[in-house]
Design an enzyme around this catalytic site. Structure first.
Site, PDB file in Angstrom:
ATOM      1  N   LYS A 107       0.829  -1.213   0.000  1.00  0.00           N
ATOM      2  CA  LYS A 107       0.000   0.000   0.000  1.00  0.00           C
ATOM      3  C   LYS A 107       0.862   1.262   0.000  1.00  0.00           C
ATOM      4  CE  LYS A 107      -2.045  -1.151   3.870  1.00  0.00           C
ATOM      5  NZ  LYS A 107      -1.351  -2.432   4.114  1.00  0.00           N
ATOM      6  N   ARG A 154      -9.550   0.931   8.510  1.00  0.00           N
ATOM      7  CA  ARG A 154      -9.102  -0.424   8.800  1.00  0.00           C
ATOM      8  C   ARG A 154     -10.165  -1.239   9.510  1.00  0.00           C
ATOM      9  NH1 ARG A 154      -3.355   0.638   8.855  1.00  0.00           N
ATOM     10  NH2 ARG A 154      -2.157  -1.281   8.802  1.00  0.00           N
ATOM     11  N   ARG A 195      11.498  -5.827   4.771  1.00  0.00           N
ATOM     12  CA  ARG A 195      11.186  -4.390   4.719  1.00  0.00           C
ATOM     13  C   ARG A 195      12.172  -3.595   5.558  1.00  0.00           C
ATOM     14  NH1 ARG A 195       5.226  -1.961   5.417  1.00  0.00           N
ATOM     15  NH2 ARG A 195       5.186  -3.037   7.421  1.00  0.00           N
ATOM     16  N   ARG A 221      11.292  -2.051  11.240  1.00  0.00           N
ATOM     17  CA  ARG A 221      10.246  -1.528  12.128  1.00  0.00           C
ATOM     18  C   ARG A 221      10.007  -2.497  13.272  1.00  0.00           C
ATOM     19  NH1 ARG A 221       5.264   0.252   8.364  1.00  0.00           N
ATOM     20  NH2 ARG A 221       4.161  -0.897   9.987  1.00  0.00           N
ATOM     21  N   ARG A 230      -0.568  -9.318  13.202  1.00  0.00           N
ATOM     22  CA  ARG A 230      -1.154  -8.276  12.353  1.00  0.00           C
ATOM     23  C   ARG A 230      -1.968  -8.883  11.223  1.00  0.00           C
ATOM     24  NH1 ARG A 230       3.922  -5.007  10.840  1.00  0.00           N
ATOM     25  NH2 ARG A 230       2.496  -3.665   9.687  1.00  0.00           N
TER      26      ARG A 230
HETATM   27  P1  ADP Z   1       2.188  -1.872   3.188  1.00  0.00           P
HETATM   28  O1  ADP Z   1       2.205  -0.365   3.190  1.00  0.00           O
HETATM   29  O2  ADP Z   1       0.985  -2.439   2.508  1.00  0.00           O
HETATM   30  O3  ADP Z   1       2.402  -2.451   4.545  1.00  0.00           O
HETATM   31  P2  ADP Z   1       4.792  -1.654   1.850  1.00  0.00           P
HETATM   32  O4  ADP Z   1       4.509  -0.762   0.695  1.00  0.00           O
HETATM   33  O5  ADP Z   1       5.532  -1.083   2.993  1.00  0.00           O
HETATM   34  O6  ADP Z   1       3.425  -2.379   2.321  1.00  0.00           O
HETATM   35  O7  ADP Z   1       5.579  -2.939   1.287  1.00  0.00           O
HETATM   36  C1  ADP Z   1       6.007  -3.994   2.176  1.00  0.00           C
HETATM   37  C2  ADP Z   1       7.406  -4.464   1.749  1.00  0.00           C
HETATM   38  O8  ADP Z   1       7.315  -5.147   0.495  1.00  0.00           O
HETATM   39  C3  ADP Z   1       8.407  -3.336   1.526  1.00  0.00           C
HETATM   40  O9  ADP Z   1       9.682  -3.803   1.912  1.00  0.00           O
HETATM   41  C4  ADP Z   1       8.351  -3.067   0.028  1.00  0.00           C
HETATM   42  O10 ADP Z   1       9.599  -2.554  -0.472  1.00  0.00           O
HETATM   43  C5  ADP Z   1       8.060  -4.458  -0.529  1.00  0.00           C
HETATM   44  N1  ADP Z   1       7.179  -4.447  -1.720  1.00  0.00           N
HETATM   45  C6  ADP Z   1       6.148  -3.606  -1.998  1.00  0.00           C
HETATM   46  N2  ADP Z   1       5.540  -3.929  -3.162  1.00  0.00           N
HETATM   47  C7  ADP Z   1       6.193  -5.019  -3.635  1.00  0.00           C
HETATM   48  C8  ADP Z   1       6.038  -5.851  -4.820  1.00  0.00           C
HETATM   49  N3  ADP Z   1       5.073  -5.603  -5.717  1.00  0.00           N
HETATM   50  N4  ADP Z   1       6.886  -6.884  -4.959  1.00  0.00           N
HETATM   51  C9  ADP Z   1       7.857  -7.146  -4.039  1.00  0.00           C
HETATM   52  N5  ADP Z   1       8.061  -6.412  -2.909  1.00  0.00           N
HETATM   53  C10 ADP Z   1       7.233  -5.353  -2.714  1.00  0.00           C
HETATM   54  P1  ADP Z   2       1.302  -1.514   7.232  1.00  0.00           P
HETATM   55  O1  ADP Z   2       1.713  -0.459   6.210  1.00  0.00           O
HETATM   56  O2  ADP Z   2       2.356  -2.529   7.399  1.00  0.00           O
HETATM   57  O3  ADP Z   2      -0.033  -2.090   6.949  1.00  0.00           O
HETATM   58  P2  ADP Z   2       0.768   0.756   8.881  1.00  0.00           P
HETATM   59  O4  ADP Z   2       1.949   1.619   8.827  1.00  0.00           O
HETATM   60  O5  ADP Z   2      -0.389   1.127   8.013  1.00  0.00           O
HETATM   61  O6  ADP Z   2       1.214  -0.745   8.593  1.00  0.00           O
HETATM   62  O7  ADP Z   2       0.245   0.619  10.364  1.00  0.00           O
HETATM   63  C1  ADP Z   2       1.095   0.240  11.427  1.00  0.00           C
HETATM   64  C2  ADP Z   2       0.260   0.094  12.681  1.00  0.00           C
HETATM   65  O8  ADP Z   2      -0.341   1.366  13.008  1.00  0.00           O
HETATM   66  C3  ADP Z   2      -0.909  -0.872  12.578  1.00  0.00           C
HETATM   67  O9  ADP Z   2      -0.518  -2.210  12.849  1.00  0.00           O
HETATM   68  C4  ADP Z   2      -1.847  -0.322  13.667  1.00  0.00           C
HETATM   69  O10 ADP Z   2      -1.410  -0.686  14.951  1.00  0.00           O
HETATM   70  C5  ADP Z   2      -1.654   1.174  13.530  1.00  0.00           C
HETATM   71  N1  ADP Z   2      -2.631   1.789  12.600  1.00  0.00           N
HETATM   72  C6  ADP Z   2      -2.361   2.437  11.428  1.00  0.00           C
HETATM   73  N2  ADP Z   2      -3.486   2.879  10.857  1.00  0.00           N
HETATM   74  C7  ADP Z   2      -4.510   2.491  11.672  1.00  0.00           C
HETATM   75  C8  ADP Z   2      -5.927   2.629  11.617  1.00  0.00           C
HETATM   76  N3  ADP Z   2      -6.558   3.242  10.594  1.00  0.00           N
HETATM   77  N4  ADP Z   2      -6.649   2.103  12.653  1.00  0.00           N
HETATM   78  C9  ADP Z   2      -6.051   1.488  13.681  1.00  0.00           C
HETATM   79  N5  ADP Z   2      -4.737   1.322  13.785  1.00  0.00           N
HETATM   80  C10 ADP Z   2      -3.956   1.815  12.794  1.00  0.00           C
END
Ligand code: ADP
Ligand code: ADP
Ligand code: ZN
Length: 214
Positions: free
Chosen positions: A13, A88, A127, A160, A171
């Site tokens: 995302k 979420r 990541r 992280r 998660r």
């Molecule tokens: P989210 O915001 O949904 O948690 P991230 O954008 O942080 O996910 O991506 C999670 C990890 O996967 C990061 O280390 C990112 O560089 C990697 N990543 C994101 N998109 C891809 C993809 N299409 N293929 C492989 N790795 C990816």
């Molecule tokens: P990821 O990109 O890996 O999905 P985020 O950075 O979006 O993770 O979120 C990290 C953490 O922050 C989540 O596991 C949750 O604890 C909290 N968080 C983020 N956005 C929300 C939301 N909209 N509602 C509740 N908790 C949230």
């Protein structure tokens, strides 16, 4: 243009949101980034949120909703915005819809980045995040030019706290319980678009751009 990015933790995302928001000149609003900035600055909100985040749990709706609703009222949001990590839960989605309805707006594109669970642990394990600017990399799939150093700002990269394998499993469980129901919620509104998030980063971007040009 009001876009939300749906998908499991690690689905991509944040990675996609950065590119798409730049391409369309709209702000990228990540509630996770907002919480991490608050933790870094040791605010009261940050301290409260951290207790949940470290356990892989969601921060309670009442700590997220008002913050987000205030954010989207700011001047830079007039032409639209991309929400990453919000909503979420169903109550968060309902609160967002109420706030939007009041202004005659609606979520136009709920983009579901579909990635099966078996990919997620590898994604999260590799990541790396920049402590200074928040940019996200992957040791294998999106490496920096110099190991451990951010390409954009030369900041140092860290794993992280909530990307440790045990927390990732928690998660994912919470995602299936509380967030996945949003897929049906937005499908019922006719706003859901699913893309294949297992493809490489550029391919996923292209799939999303194809949706947005419809
Ligand atoms: P989210 O915001 O949904 O948690 P991230 O954008 O942080 O996910 O991506 C999670 C990890 O996967 C990061 O280390 C990112 O560089 C990697 N990543 C994101 N998109 C891809 C993809 N299409 N293929 C492989 N790795 C990816
Ligand atoms: P990821 O990109 O890996 O999905 P985020 O950075 O979006 O993770 O979120 C990290 C953490 O922050 C989540 O596991 C949750 O604890 C909290 N968080 C983020 N956005 C929300 C939301 N909209 N509602 C509740 N908790 C949230
Ligand atoms: Zn950086």
């Amino acid at each position: 243009m009001i876009i939300i990015a749906l998908g499991a933790p690690g689905a991509g995302k944040g990675t996609q949101a950065k590119v798409i928001s730049e391409n369309h000149g709209i702000p990228h609003i990540s509630t996770g980034d907002i919480f991490r900035a608050n933790i870094k600055n040791q605010t009261e909100l940050g301290m409260k949120a951290k207790a949940y985040m470290d356990q892989g749990l969601l921060v309670p709706d009442e700590l997220v909703v008002d913050l987000l609703v205030d954010r989207i009222k700011q001047a830079d949001c007039v032409k639209g915005y991309l929400l990453d990590g919000f909503p979420r839960t169903i109550p968060q989605a309902e609160a967002l819809d109420r706030a939007l309805n009041n202004r005659g707006d609606k979520v136009e594109y709920a983009i579901n980045i579909d990635v099966p669970d078996e990919f997620i642990v590898t994604r999260m394990g590799g990541r790396r995040a920049c402590v200074t600017c928040g940019a996200t990399y992957h040791v294998e799939f999106s490496p920096t030019k110099v190991e451990g150093i951010c390409d954009k700002c030369q900041g140092s990269l860290i794993v992280r706290d909530d990307d440790k394998p045990e927390t990732v499993m928690k998660r994912l469980e919470i995602y299936h319980e509380q967030t996945q129901p949003l897929i049906d919620y937005y499908a019922a509104q006719g706003a859901l678009y699913t893309v294949d998030g297992t493809k490489d980063i550029a391919d996923v971007t292209a799939q999303i751009e194809a949706v947005l040009s419809k």
